[in-house]
Design an enzyme around this catalytic site. Structure first.
Site, PDB file in Angstrom:
ATOM      1  N   LYS A  13       0.899  -1.078   0.145  1.00 39.32           N
ATOM      2  CA  LYS A  13      -0.037  -0.141  -0.007  1.00 39.32           C
ATOM      3  C   LYS A  13       0.938   1.186  -0.021  1.00 39.32           C
ATOM      4  CE  LYS A  13      -2.040  -1.508   3.839  1.00 39.32           C
ATOM      5  NZ  LYS A  13      -1.375  -2.961   4.177  1.00 39.32           N
ATOM      6  N   ARG A  88      -9.449   0.245   8.377  1.00 35.71           N
ATOM      7  CA  ARG A  88      -9.575  -0.523   8.857  1.00 35.71           C
ATOM      8  C   ARG A  88     -10.959  -1.850   9.397  1.00 35.71           C
ATOM      9  NH1 ARG A  88      -3.644   0.647   9.168  1.00 35.71           N
ATOM     10  NH2 ARG A  88      -2.236  -1.828   9.556  1.00 35.71           N
ATOM     11  N   ARG A 127      11.880  -5.171   5.664  1.00 38.53           N
ATOM     12  CA  ARG A 127      11.668  -3.919   4.737  1.00 38.53           C
ATOM     13  C   ARG A 127      12.637  -2.611   6.454  1.00 38.53           C
ATOM     14  NH1 ARG A 127       6.127  -1.940   4.987  1.00 38.53           N
ATOM     15  NH2 ARG A 127       5.497  -2.521   7.566  1.00 38.53           N
ATOM     16  N   ARG A 161      11.044  -0.548  11.060  1.00 43.01           N
ATOM     17  CA  ARG A 161      10.431   0.004  12.050  1.00 43.01           C
ATOM     18  C   ARG A 161      10.248  -1.385  13.304  1.00 43.01           C
ATOM     19  NH1 ARG A 161       4.841   0.516   8.303  1.00 43.01           N
ATOM     20  NH2 ARG A 161       3.804  -0.943  10.013  1.00 43.01           N
ATOM     21  N   ARG A 172      -0.645  -8.708  13.109  1.00 44.37           N
ATOM     22  CA  ARG A 172      -1.226  -7.104  12.130  1.00 44.37           C
ATOM     23  C   ARG A 172      -1.776  -8.561  11.491  1.00 44.37           C
ATOM     24  NH1 ARG A 172       3.874  -4.229  11.269  1.00 44.37           N
ATOM     25  NH2 ARG A 172       3.635  -3.638   8.925  1.00 44.37           N
TER      26      ARG A 172
HETATM   27  P1  AP5 Z   1       5.010  -1.055   1.667  1.00 42.85           P
HETATM   28  O1  AP5 Z   1       4.533  -1.018   1.002  1.00 42.85           O
HETATM   29  O2  AP5 Z   1       5.352  -1.217   2.703  1.00 42.85           O
HETATM   30  O3  AP5 Z   1       4.064  -1.925   2.175  1.00 42.85           O
HETATM   31  P2  AP5 Z   1       2.327  -1.702   3.536  1.00 42.85           P
HETATM   32  O4  AP5 Z   1       0.820  -2.274   2.682  1.00 42.85           O
HETATM   33  O5  AP5 Z   1       2.822  -0.629   2.857  1.00 42.85           O
HETATM   34  O6  AP5 Z   1       2.262  -2.017   4.906  1.00 42.85           O
HETATM   35  P3  AP5 Z   1       2.012  -1.647   5.991  1.00 42.85           P
HETATM   36  O7  AP5 Z   1       3.260  -2.576   6.424  1.00 42.85           O
HETATM   37  O8  AP5 Z   1       2.838  -0.771   5.856  1.00 42.85           O
HETATM   38  O9  AP5 Z   1       1.039  -1.637   6.082  1.00 42.85           O
HETATM   39  P4  AP5 Z   1       0.572  -1.892   7.968  1.00 42.85           P
HETATM   40  O10 AP5 Z   1      -0.677  -1.672   6.994  1.00 42.85           O
HETATM   41  O11 AP5 Z   1       0.620  -2.540   8.379  1.00 42.85           O
HETATM   42  O12 AP5 Z   1       1.050  -1.297   8.512  1.00 42.85           O
HETATM   43  P5  AP5 Z   1       0.818   0.851   8.501  1.00 42.85           P
HETATM   44  O13 AP5 Z   1       1.587   1.826   8.700  1.00 42.85           O
HETATM   45  O14 AP5 Z   1      -1.119   1.120   8.525  1.00 42.85           O
HETATM   46  O15 AP5 Z   1       5.416  -3.033   1.093  1.00 42.85           O
HETATM   47  C1  AP5 Z   1       6.280  -3.667   2.217  1.00 42.85           C
HETATM   48  C2  AP5 Z   1       7.675  -3.823   1.401  1.00 42.85           C
HETATM   49  O16 AP5 Z   1       7.027  -4.382   0.322  1.00 42.85           O
HETATM   50  C3  AP5 Z   1       8.585  -3.224   1.240  1.00 42.85           C
HETATM   51  O17 AP5 Z   1       9.920  -3.276   1.236  1.00 42.85           O
HETATM   52  C4  AP5 Z   1       8.469  -2.985  -0.771  1.00 42.85           C
HETATM   53  O18 AP5 Z   1       9.419  -2.126  -0.947  1.00 42.85           O
HETATM   54  C5  AP5 Z   1       7.929  -4.319  -0.627  1.00 42.85           C
HETATM   55  N1  AP5 Z   1       7.134  -4.517  -1.845  1.00 42.85           N
HETATM   56  C6  AP5 Z   1       5.448  -4.009  -1.724  1.00 42.85           C
HETATM   57  N2  AP5 Z   1       5.504  -4.516  -2.905  1.00 42.85           N
HETATM   58  C7  AP5 Z   1       5.928  -5.236  -3.723  1.00 42.85           C
HETATM   59  C8  AP5 Z   1       6.179  -6.001  -4.669  1.00 42.85           C
HETATM   60  N3  AP5 Z   1       4.948  -5.886  -5.760  1.00 42.85           N
HETATM   61  N4  AP5 Z   1       6.661  -7.019  -5.103  1.00 42.85           N
HETATM   62  C9  AP5 Z   1       7.732  -7.358  -4.086  1.00 42.85           C
HETATM   63  N5  AP5 Z   1       7.588  -6.180  -3.054  1.00 42.85           N
HETATM   64  C10 AP5 Z   1       7.364  -5.679  -2.770  1.00 42.85           C
HETATM   65  O19 AP5 Z   1      -0.028  -0.162  10.634  1.00 42.85           O
HETATM   66  C11 AP5 Z   1       1.039   0.253  11.402  1.00 42.85           C
HETATM   67  C12 AP5 Z   1       0.312  -0.034  13.483  1.00 42.85           C
HETATM   68  O20 AP5 Z   1      -0.419   1.331  13.223  1.00 42.85           O
HETATM   69  C13 AP5 Z   1      -0.846  -1.216  12.626  1.00 42.85           C
HETATM   70  O21 AP5 Z   1      -0.822  -1.942  13.191  1.00 42.85           O
HETATM   71  C14 AP5 Z   1      -1.884  -0.459  14.280  1.00 42.85           C
HETATM   72  O22 AP5 Z   1      -1.329  -0.757  15.081  1.00 42.85           O
HETATM   73  C15 AP5 Z   1      -1.603   0.915  13.625  1.00 42.85           C
HETATM   74  N6  AP5 Z   1      -3.169   1.655  12.933  1.00 42.85           N
HETATM   75  C16 AP5 Z   1      -2.685   2.275  11.367  1.00 42.85           C
HETATM   76  N7  AP5 Z   1      -3.390   2.671  10.791  1.00 42.85           N
HETATM   77  C17 AP5 Z   1      -5.033   2.007  11.545  1.00 42.85           C
HETATM   78  C18 AP5 Z   1      -6.182   2.374  11.628  1.00 42.85           C
HETATM   79  N8  AP5 Z   1      -7.010   2.776  10.272  1.00 42.85           N
HETATM   80  N9  AP5 Z   1      -7.083   2.143  12.759  1.00 42.85           N
HETATM   81  C19 AP5 Z   1      -6.176   1.015  14.131  1.00 42.85           C
HETATM   82  N10 AP5 Z   1      -5.061   0.895  13.585  1.00 42.85           N
HETATM   83  C20 AP5 Z   1      -4.529   1.028  13.186  1.00 42.85           C
END
Ligand code: AP5
Length: 216
Positions: A13, A88, A127, A161, A172
């Site tokens: 994402k 979410r 990552r 992270r 997660r």
């Molecule tokens: P990346 O693009 O970083 O993946 P992502 O989907 O953004 O993953 P996140 O870990 O950021 O998502 P998340 O939903 O767990 O975390 P968030 O910060 O929202 O890609 C990952 C890796 O793969 C990278 O190294 C990239 O280079 C590689 N890659 C990407 N695409 C690829 C491909 N096609 N092929 C090969 N490699 C690839 O949330 C963190 C925490 O915050 C949550 O756990 C929760 O506690 C809290 N939180 C956030 N939002 C909320 C909410 N709305 N409600 C409640 N709690 C929340």
């Protein structure tokens, strides 16, 4: 145009949102990034969210919806929004409808990044990002062109992270399956969901998303 990028942790994402910003001048609204900034700044929200995030559980619906509302308020109406990591839960999806309506916006597309969970653990654990500009890298899939130097800003400092370890990633993912995946049917009923193969190479995923956006 207002879109949601939906997918489990590591689905890509954030990676795809960065490209949409470059290609379409849209704005990324990542609740994860907002919460991490609040934790780093030790704001009251950050102090509440820190332990929850480190466990892999979800922060309260009220907190994240208030963050999104405030960000939209600060954006010009002509700038498209990319919701990354929000909504979410069913309650957040409901709040988003109300928030968008109050800002005179509507949801155009929900793009689901379909991925294989075992691969996601590999993606997340490898990552890291530039400590200066935030550019994302990966031990296997995307290394800096000059080892140890950020392609974008030239910095030599990188960070990982705290919640990017295997145990937390499994929590997660369980949260995603239990609370986030069930909101998809709500958007499917509105006919705005497009499924993109998130296992394809990064450029191909971007092209597939662009095709969805070009469809109107
Ligand atoms: P990346 O693009 O970083 O993946 P992502 O989907 O953004 O993953 P996140 O870990 O950021 O998502 P998340 O939903 O767990 O975390 P968030 O910060 O929202 O890609 C990952 C890796 O793969 C990278 O190294 C990239 O280079 C590689 N890659 C990407 N695409 C690829 C491909 N096609 N092929 C090969 N490699 C690839 O949330 C963190 C925490 O915050 C949550 O756990 C929760 O506690 C809290 N939180 C956030 N939002 C909320 C909410 N709305 N409600 C409640 N709690 C929340």
């Amino acid at each position: 145009m207002n879109i949601i990028l939906l997918g489990p942790p590591g689905a890509g994402k954030g990676t795809q949102a960065a490209r949409l910003i470059e290609r379409h001048g849209m704005r990324q609204l990542s609740t994860g990034d907002m919460l991490r900034a609040a934790v780093a700044a030790q704001t009251p929200i950050g102090l509440k969210a820190k332990a929850v995030m480190e466990s892999g559980a979800l922060v309260s619906d009220e907190i994240v919806s208030a963050l999104i509302d405030a960000e939209l308020l600060a954006m010009g109406p002509e700038v498209g929004a990319i919701f990354d990591g929000y909504p979410r839960t069913a309650a957040q999806a409901e709040s988003l409808d109300a928030i968008l309506a109050s800002h005179g916006r509507a949801l155009d597309h929900v793009i689901e990044l379909a991925v294989d969970e075992d691969e996601l653990v590999r993606r997340i654990v490898g990552r890291y990002s530039c400590a200066q500009c935030g550019e994302g890298y990966h031990d296997q899939f995307k290394q800096p062109r000059v080892p140890g130097t950020c392609d974008k800003c030239g910095s030599h400092e990188f960070k990982r992270r705290k919640d990017d370890n295997e145990d937390t990633v499994r929590t997660r993912m369980a949260e995603y399956r239990a609370k986030t995946a069930p909101i998809l049917p709500l958007y499917e009923a509105r006919g705005i969901v497009s499924r993109v193969d998130g296992m394809a190479p990064i450029d191909q995923v971007t092209d597939a998303i662009d095709a969805v956006l070009a469809s109107g």
